[in-house]
Design an enzyme around this catalytic site. Sequence first.
Site, PDB file in Angstrom:
ATOM      1  N   GLU A 253      27.845 106.783  81.801  1.00 39.83           N
ATOM      2  CA  GLU A 253      29.108 107.534  81.901  1.00 39.83           C
ATOM      3  C   GLU A 253      29.345 108.386  80.653  1.00 39.83           C
ATOM      4  OE1 GLU A 253      30.550 107.709  84.648  1.00 39.83           O
ATOM      5  OE2 GLU A 253      30.333 105.825  85.740  1.00 39.83           O
TER       6      GLU A 253
ATOM      7  N   HIS B 209      36.289  97.786  85.333  1.00 38.31           N
ATOM      8  CA  HIS B 209      36.463  97.589  86.770  1.00 38.31           C
ATOM      9  C   HIS B 209      37.513  96.499  87.041  1.00 38.31           C
ATOM     10  CE1 HIS B 209      31.860  98.807  87.209  1.00 38.31           C
ATOM     11  NE2 HIS B 209      32.611  99.826  86.851  1.00 38.31           N
TER      12      HIS B 209
ATOM     13  N   HIS C 237      36.466 102.488  92.249  1.00 36.72           N
ATOM     14  CA  HIS C 237      35.474 102.254  91.189  1.00 36.72           C
ATOM     15  C   HIS C 237      36.061 101.502  89.991  1.00 36.72           C
ATOM     16  CE1 HIS C 237      32.148 104.120  88.384  1.00 36.72           C
ATOM     17  NE2 HIS C 237      32.450 102.889  88.067  1.00 36.72           N
TER      18      HIS C 237
END
Length: 269
Positions: free
Chosen positions: A119, A144, A214
């Site tokens: 990411e 998450h 997500h």
Amino acid sequence: MKSILDGRAALKAEVDKVAEVAGYLWQNGWAERNGGNITVNVTEYVDDEIRNLPAISEVKQIGVTLPALKGTYFYCKGTGKRMRDLARKPMDNGSIIRILDDCASYVIIADNAVNPTSELPSHLTVHAHLIESGSSYKATVHTHPIELVAMSHNRKFLAKDVLTNILWSMIPETKAFCPLGLGVVPYELPGSNKLADATLKELEDYDVVLWEKHGVFAKGLDVMDAFDQIDVLSKSAKIYINSRAMGYEPEGMSQAQMKEMSVAFNLPK
Ligand code: 13P
Ligand code: ZN
């Protein structure tokens, strides 16, 4: 083994905070396997010796060009690395990178050639904007959280500020300590530039955004500050879901009570 942190108390303190937060993410059940990532702008702790350290990786492309990042340094969680491992050994499960002068590529400089998180485009795009806007925010966290991700599976929660108002109304502290609320980023492929662009846009109005189906992405003064904002939102989500599990829609604080909070705590919204 020698570490870049040896003899650098301030830099070590920042990395130690990342390790502490990584432990919280795991304990909260938000960090299955390699889930989540953290980056911190550590440029202010970089001395001449660090600036002269040789690269220990080949030159790697960020995937985007970010002029504001020229000559900056970041601690990054390693891709595929586990938060629960990072909590004990941050320099074996993350690394420090130097952004090169083309502002489109980087090298790893310490301690080991641990490749940064997938990411990275989202993290670095946000850091670049923080620098450009003169912000004192130095950390970005993606994780998450179970309840918040669960809520992102219901379309009715995804309209602007619907979730913000539900979460603020569950407990007064959430509005006080996450005063901008929770933005929503529609689903995009993990690690993609599209996700990075959408995250950047939504973070103009919020400190924490929900990546549909997500996770969340937060920015903060430091890693602890970013974590705290996610934590208060998650607490509210738990209260909401617990109420629903007991069979009722929670009443929530009234608009008048929330307004009273804003006045008493001098909140922006
Ligand atoms: P990394 O292991 O590459 O950091 O990816 C974890 C993740 O949560 C991707 O969204
Ligand atoms: Zn993720």
